[in-house]
Design an enzyme around this catalytic site. Structure first.
Site, short mmCIF file in Angstrom:
data_model
loop_
_atom_site.label_atom_id
_atom_site.label_comp_id
_atom_site.label_asym_id
_atom_site.label_seq_id
_atom_site.Cartn_x
_atom_site.Cartn_y
_atom_site.Cartn_z
N VAL A 125 1.41 -0.87 0.01
CA VAL A 125 -0.63 0.02 0.06
C VAL A 125 0.90 1.42 0.04
CG1 VAL A 125 -1.49 1.30 1.04
CG2 VAL A 125 -2.37 -1.13 1.13
N PRO A 126 0.85 1.95 -1.37
CA PRO A 126 2.60 3.05 -0.77
C PRO A 126 1.82 4.12 -0.72
CG PRO A 126 0.60 2.67 -3.29
CD PRO A 126 0.09 1.40 -1.96
N CYS A 127 2.09 4.21 0.71
CA CYS A 127 1.46 5.35 1.02
C CYS A 127 2.17 6.62 1.38
CB CYS A 127 1.53 5.04 3.00
SG CYS A 127 2.84 3.64 3.49
N HIS A 128 3.83 6.18 0.61
CA HIS A 128 5.04 6.98 0.12
C HIS A 128 4.23 8.05 -0.82
CE1 HIS A 128 5.91 3.73 -2.54
NE2 HIS A 128 6.50 4.62 -3.47
N ARG A 129 3.32 8.16 -1.07
CA ARG A 129 2.93 8.40 -2.71
C ARG A 129 2.18 9.21 -2.75
NH1 ARG A 129 2.66 2.78 -6.34
NH2 ARG A 129 4.56 2.13 -6.50
#
Length: 188
Positions: free
Chosen positions: A136-140
């Site tokens: 889950v690409p929370c860094h994006r």
């Protein structure tokens, strides 16, 4: 049945996946060293035991390793178990799964897209609780105005910027003169 975990090396350090049955129940970005990674895993998943990865986990590891080495990969198909998260967090994670490598959204945009305008801070809290970082690409997800916002993984915002650089992401919808350069922490 207790979960199982496997540590694996990537371009940014040793990461881990935790699974139960046919679902991934947690992911861990690298810590400063393997001992610290093991301690964090023991806190998050005290009953998990180390094991060789089954086929679906080995495939997930291969995709994560490729993504963290700069090869575009879509991880949204990986079988994650969202049953233990709140409804709000699940909606945030499901929306974040649609953000492709190289793309970003703001906390406010995520809030609006899940039907909760004005809940940007709550989106940030949900992403800070993300049990599946990188999948889950929370860094994006960024703060307004191209600011990075926070990041709870080891290394904090520097790790977030490293992941965005690997993704070849822009922090603004407007292309800049220096887009090909690695992202860096902006001076305050």
């Amino acid at each position: 049945m207790p979960g199982q975990f496997h540590l694996f090396d990537t371009a940014i350090g040793s990461c881990a996946l935790v699974w139960q049955s046919a679902h991934i129940v947690g992911a861990q970005l690298p810590e400063i060293d393997e001992a610290t990674a093991r301690l964090r895993l023991a806190r998050r998943f005290p009953d998990a035991v180390e094991a060789p990865p089954p086929g679906f986990v080995a495939a997930a590891i291969a995709d994560i390793v490729a993504l963290l080495s700069g090869q575009p990969r879509d991880l949204s198909h990986l079988p994650i178990d969202l049953s233990g998260v709140s409804d709000f967090n699940r909606r945030v994670y499901e929306l974040a799964l649609t953000i492709a490598p190289g793309e970003t959204l703001t906390y406010g945009a995520v809030a609006a897209r899940i039907g909760e305008p004005g809940a940007a801070r709550a989106v940030g809290v949900a992403l800070g609780q993300n049990p599946f970082p990188i999948i889950v690409p929370c860094h994006r997800v960024l703060a307004a105005g191209g600011r990075t916002g926070g990041f709870s993984a080891d290394g904090g915002v520097a790790t977030k910027l490293r992941l965005l650089t690997i993704d070849k992401a822009r922090t603004s919808p407007v292309p800049g003169l220096f887009d090909a350069l690695p992202l860096a922490i902006r001076p305050r």
